[in-house]
Design an enzyme around this catalytic site. Structure first.
Site, PDB file in Angstrom:
ATOM      1  N   TYR A 125      -1.529  -0.289  10.204  1.00 32.52           N
ATOM      2  CA  TYR A 125      -1.618  -0.622   9.279  1.00 32.52           C
ATOM      3  C   TYR A 125      -0.585  -0.987   8.345  1.00 32.52           C
ATOM      4  O   TYR A 125      -0.017  -1.791   7.645  1.00 32.52           O
ATOM      5  CB  TYR A 125      -3.178   0.015   8.425  1.00 32.52           C
ATOM      6  CG  TYR A 125      -3.234  -0.775   6.930  1.00 32.52           C
ATOM      7  CD1 TYR A 125      -3.402  -2.000   6.571  1.00 32.52           C
ATOM      8  CD2 TYR A 125      -3.013   0.229   5.979  1.00 32.52           C
ATOM      9  CE1 TYR A 125      -3.704  -2.500   5.328  1.00 32.52           C
ATOM     10  CE2 TYR A 125      -3.116  -0.180   4.639  1.00 32.52           C
ATOM     11  CZ  TYR A 125      -3.509  -1.268   4.367  1.00 32.52           C
ATOM     12  OH  TYR A 125      -3.688  -1.922   3.021  1.00 32.52           O
ATOM     13  N   THR A 176       0.931  -1.188  -0.049  1.00 32.77           N
ATOM     14  CA  THR A 176      -0.056   0.060   0.045  1.00 32.77           C
ATOM     15  C   THR A 176       0.845   1.241   0.119  1.00 32.77           C
ATOM     16  O   THR A 176       2.033   1.312   0.539  1.00 32.77           O
ATOM     17  CB  THR A 176      -1.043   0.151   1.281  1.00 32.77           C
ATOM     18  OG1 THR A 176      -1.461   1.247   1.555  1.00 32.77           O
ATOM     19  CG2 THR A 176      -0.214  -0.421   2.656  1.00 32.77           C
TER      20      THR A 176
END
Ligand code: UDP
Length: 336
Positions: free
Chosen positions: A151, A127
């Protein structure tokens, strides 16, 4: 067919997290390109109804013995696509133990199972959240990685783990750093179904459909042309095709790469709302809300390396197509 990127000739591919939003679209394009996607998923956040294009193995990515049993059924599968992870940023801040367990422990168990099964290649879903705070847009892959969220930290830990497995054990890998995944398959059968949903486009569409209250826009005084945050929205069908391009690049001998998967185009939150109003013909009033912690004002990819390294360029990510496909998906009757 001319729009096919390559012919996968009936080969098996393990798709870990194949019942999820991105995973189900990956399985569909593998099948469309002549391959057989094998979904490994524990259905903790994925959906059984989204597994349509190949066998399903109900397996938790953290359980080595169960992974071994599942891998043993598909000895020809040498490429593993790993998409299973906890993704909701706010939950990661409250429950980091859960995030490190699902994401990092899970990836370690998977990579070890791959070694035992003699699988040779992994495509990892990472990501843009691994980059952290920066003003340097468009974002290059060489930007220092200094993630803000739990995350992002778990995804970066996995990137490092995969790099070490390459150095020590010869595992080949491509890490795809997705920007904002959005949209839905043109059929309207699969799309974004998160619970809880936190992403801008599905929330705004369900708001326009009258299924929830007014949209809150987090921050309207950013240093951007209309004061709202700017993101790089990449259609999930394009993200799926990036996996086909990666497989083709592996077949040509690529051994490792980290690449951004984005369009390179920045779109503001208000532009998203306006496009939804246009496509749906419904008003979409919003409330100005305080900024959300950790949000950068602008985030968009430099997409050139993906084109050079794996031959990827987006085909489905025109904003109107993103919103139209997402609208079609959400306006259908609720699924099971
Ligand atoms: N956003 C918003 N209201 C919402 C959800 C999101 O204003 O209810 C904004 C968010 O602050 C960010 C953009 O929409 O500026 C995209 O957020 P999203 O959570 O969809 O993706 P992210 O960029 O965080 O991965």
């Amino acid at each position: 067919m001319s729009n096919k990127r390559t012919n996968l000739n009936g080969r098996d591919f393990i798709v870990v997290g194949g019942a999820g939003y991105i995973g189900s679209h990956v399985c569909k394009v593998i099948s469309e390109h002549g391959g057989r996607p094998i979904t490994f998923d524990n259905l903790s956040t994925g959906h059984a109804h989204a597994v349509k294009w190949g066998p399903f193995e109900n397996v938790d990515v953290r359980h080595g013995a169960n992974l071994d049993a599942a891998f043993a059924k598909y000895p020809e599968a040498k490429i593993v696509i790993h998409l299973a992870s906890s993704i909701e940023v706010g939950i990661g801040e409250k429950h980091p133990a859960e995030f490190y367990d699902n994401n990092v422990t899970g990836a370690l168990a998977l990579l070890n199972a791959m070694r035992r099964a003699e699988a040779t290649h992994v495509v990892f879903s990472s990501t843009c959240a691994t980059y952290g705070e920066t003003e340097n847009m468009p974002l290059l892959e060489t930007e220092p990685q200094n993630p803000v969220s739990t995350y992002g930290k778990t995804k970066l830990a996995i990137e490092h783990m995969i790099q070490s497995f390459h150095t020590a054990y010869g595992l080949n890998y491509v890490t795809l750093r997705y920007f904002n995944a959005c949209g839905a398959d043109a059929s309207g059968d699969i799309g974004e179904e998160h619970d809880p949903e936190t992403h801008l486009i599905p929330l705004a569409i369900t708001s326009a459909l009258g299924q929830r209250g007014k949209m809150k826009i987090f921050g309207t005084n950013y240093d951007t042309p209309d004061g709202t945050c700017i993101r790089d929205y990449i259609h999930v069908s394009d993200i799926a095709l990036a996996h086909i391009d990666t497989i083709a690049a592996f077949d040509r001998g690529l051994d490792t790469a980290e690449v951004n998967i984005g369009t390179g185009i920045g779109v503001s939150n208000l532009e998203i709302l306006k496009t939804i109003e246009k496509i749906s013909g419904r008003p979409l009033p919003y409330i100005s809300a305080p900024r959300r912690a950790g949000d950068l004002s602008k985030l968009y990819a430099d997409p050139r390396k993906a084109k050079i390294t794996i031959g990827f360029s987006p085909k489905h990510s025109d904003l109107r197509n993103i919103i139209q496909t997402a609208w079609n998906f959400h306006s259908k009757a609720p699924r099971n």
